[in-house]
Enzyme design. Structure first.
Site, short mmCIF file in Angstrom:
data_model
loop_
_atom_site.label_atom_id
_atom_site.label_comp_id
_atom_site.label_asym_id
_atom_site.label_seq_id
_atom_site.Cartn_x
_atom_site.Cartn_y
_atom_site.Cartn_z
N GLY A 114 20.63 2.19 -11.86
CA GLY A 114 21.44 2.57 -10.71
C GLY A 114 22.42 1.53 -10.24
O GLY A 114 22.89 1.59 -9.10
N HIS A 156 9.36 -11.45 6.69
CA HIS A 156 9.03 -11.37 5.26
C HIS A 156 10.27 -11.16 4.40
O HIS A 156 11.17 -10.40 4.79
CB HIS A 156 8.04 -10.22 5.02
CG HIS A 156 7.28 -10.34 3.75
ND1 HIS A 156 7.84 -10.11 2.51
CD2 HIS A 156 5.98 -10.66 3.52
CE1 HIS A 156 6.92 -10.27 1.57
NE2 HIS A 156 5.79 -10.61 2.16
N GLY A 198 19.32 -0.39 0.59
CA GLY A 198 19.06 -1.58 -0.20
C GLY A 198 18.59 -1.20 -1.59
O GLY A 198 18.83 -0.08 -2.07
#
Length: 565
Positions: free
Chosen positions: A164, A83, A176
């Site tokens: 961020g 995915h 990540g």
């Protein structure tokens, strides 16, 4: 005020390690005010989808804790799966269920994204309704390049995260990024067909889905797809906006289905999709035999459907919620393949059952009377007053429903249905007050049970008793204000309802009078214990005015009833 409920469906980049999945799910499950509904891991995708619901604040807190846990346990440098993904917590949507708008969920999502970035050091993109730019409404745009492309995106103007953003570092390499957003509730549904033909099921799916089917040269089925000037296939749109659909054959059932995702239930509600699939199926000589809901639905999906089918029959919609839900179940054939239990498929019912407390309003008539008769002081007169008001509203509503279904009065069904709807709302409000009045008394008892050893404790106890007493005076006043609304309902039905039911309207008015006067007595007895006499006198004066209004209204309604007996 209606309770706000939201659903959160985060996708985590771990589907193979049960211990990690369990720890993330535990963070959610152990958050007060949150109900964990489903944990769905996938080994091939190496991804787990978790579903939970609750009021906004606890859901946001549970989501934050889950993201924190995932960031500590999942190392994206080691992650591989089928995915697309961009982070340990890959995507995190907040979805309105009831009492809250999509725009409010978007604000919650943006605030959560900022908190994740600030406190956890995980960069966040905002998508769908929470997106800051139109292109980022699309999840695929936010996730473009996946985890492997993050380093480049962080330093490319216009590609950096919304919160961020900074050059690639050890923390980002591990976690990540996360895509946080708000979207409408998605309903996954299959429409059962009386055919085994996947090709015909697909044809129906292409008729209705928003994308539609390719426009072809010559033969509409076998002809060559037509292209526009840019080389893109020209599509003939389907009839249902915000839907995706395909046809398939299910071995387990021995039938073909139209499998559909409804991505915006405000644009295309379930009942509209059902009717349109039925229409297109019939045009191809096929029947829809039933509907299979995959996963959970908000209660309003079934309420809206039930009312829709009632209105098509010119029947009153002012009936109990259970009857409306039953109408939806039968109309769309939700029990075609297996029995459909709304307590297991409706989000709000699942939450109610999880937090189930025995309510007075849920007791049988006999049990309620017996509970009242016991030596305990609650339930007492205030609770009975609220119940009398509920009975008055129920009788007025009954007369409206009888009139709506009376032979020869078909042209008036909608006006009586509107009255019955208002009556049901009053009934619900007064039934809620049945339990709230007893709760008010229990608050007073709890305040009297507080410690009184020191002067500080005595002062705190005295203040708690006063606050509880004020609340106990205000609750029956709310009962009075609700019950006073029963009189216009009963008067209207006494004047123009079914003449054979005029006595029922009269009894409804009598019950409402008892409710108002009885609740007024409770306002007075509780206000008498208040030290703040200005507030007490104001409460008593308002109660007396409502009592006088009720006595006059009941007298006028009984005069109407007497003339028709």
């Amino acid at each position: 005020m209606k309770k706000q409920l939201v659903e959160c469906v985060p996708n985590f980049s771990e589907g193979r390690n049960p211990e990690i999945i369990k720890q993330i799910a535990s963070e959610i499950e152990n958050t007060p005010g949150v109900k964990l509904l489903n944990v769905d891991p996938g080994e091939a995708t190496n991804r787990t989808v978790i579903t939970f619901v609750g009021e906004p604040a606890p859901v946001v807190e549970a989501a934050f804790k889950a993201v924190k846990c995932a960031g500590e346990l999942i190392d994206m440098r080691q992650h591989h799966g089928a995915h697309p993904r961009i982070g340990a917590t890959d995507v995190l949507p907040i979805i309105p269920v009831s009492g809250i708008t999509l725009e409010e969920c978007a604000t919650l999502s943006r605030d959560l994204a900022k908190r994740i970035a600030d406190e956890l050091g995980i960069p966040c993109y905002c998508y769908e309704a929470a997106a800051f730019t139109e292109e980022r409404r699309n999840l695929a745009v936010c996730r473009a390049g996946e985890y492997e492309g993050i380093a480049k995106k962080l330093t490319t103007p216009g590609k950096e995260p919304d919160f961020g953003s900074r050059p690639m570092d050890e923390r980002i390499a591990r976690t990540g990024c996360t895509v946080v957003g708000a979207r409408d509730f998605l309903i996954a549904v299959n429409f059962n067909l009386n055919t085994t033909s996947t090709r015909r099921a697909n044809a129906i799916a292409f008729d209705v889905r928003e994308k539609g089917r390719p426009k072809r040269e010559g033969n509409p089925i076998t002809g060559t797809p037509m292209k526009d000037a840019d080389g893109n296939t020209i599509m003939i749109p389907g009839t249902l906006k915000k839907t995706k659909a395909i046809g398939w054959y299910i071995d387990e059932y021995g039938i073909a289905q139209v499998s559909m995702n409804i991505t915006d239930i405000n644009t295309t509600p379930l009942h509209k999709a059902f009717d349109e699939v039925c229409r297109c199926a019939q045009a191809r000589g096929i029947r829809v035999t039933g509907t299979e809901i995959v996963g959970l639905v908000p209660k309003r999906t079934l309420i809206e459907a039930g009312k829709y089918f009632l209105e098509k029959q010119q029947r009153s919609t002012g009936i109990p919620e259970k009857d409306i839900v039953d109408m939806a179940i039968h109309s769309m054939g939700l029990s075609d393949l297996r029995p459909f239990n709304p307590r297991e498929k409706v989000i709000e019912y699942l939450l109610e059952d999880a937090d189930k407390k025995t309510k007075l309003a849920d007791l049988t008539v006999k049990a309620f009377a017996e509970e009242t008769s016991r030596e305990s002081p609650a339930p007492g007169g205030g609770t009975i007053a609220a119940y009398m008001g509920a009975l008055g509203a129920a009788l007025g509503t009954m007369v409206a429903n009888l009139a709506a279904h009376k032979a020869g009065w078909d042209d008036q069904w909608n006006s009586f249905s509107i009255v019955a709807d208002k009556g049901q709302q009053l009934l619900d409000e007064l039934l809620h007050l049945v339990d709230e009045d007893t709760e008010a008394f229990q608050r007073i008892m709890a305040a009297f049970g507080l410690p009184k050893g020191s002067e500080a404790e005595k002062s705190a106890r005295s203040e708690a008793i006063q606050q509880a007493t004020l609340y106990a005076a205000k609750v029956p006043l709310r009962t009075m204000k609700a019950a006073i609304k029963v009189f216009p309902l009963c008067r209207d039905m006494a004047e123009r309802g079914n003449p054979a039911s005029v006595s029922d309207a009269g009894v409804g008015a009598l019950a409402a009078r008892a409710a108002v006067i009885g609740a007024g007595l409770n306002v007075r007895i509780n206000a008498a214990s208040l030290k703040d006499r200005t507030t007490a006198d104001a409460l008593i004066a308002e109660a007396q005015a409502l009592t006088a209004q009720a006595i006059q209204a009941e007298r006028e309604i009984m005069d109407i009833v007497e003339t028709k007996l």
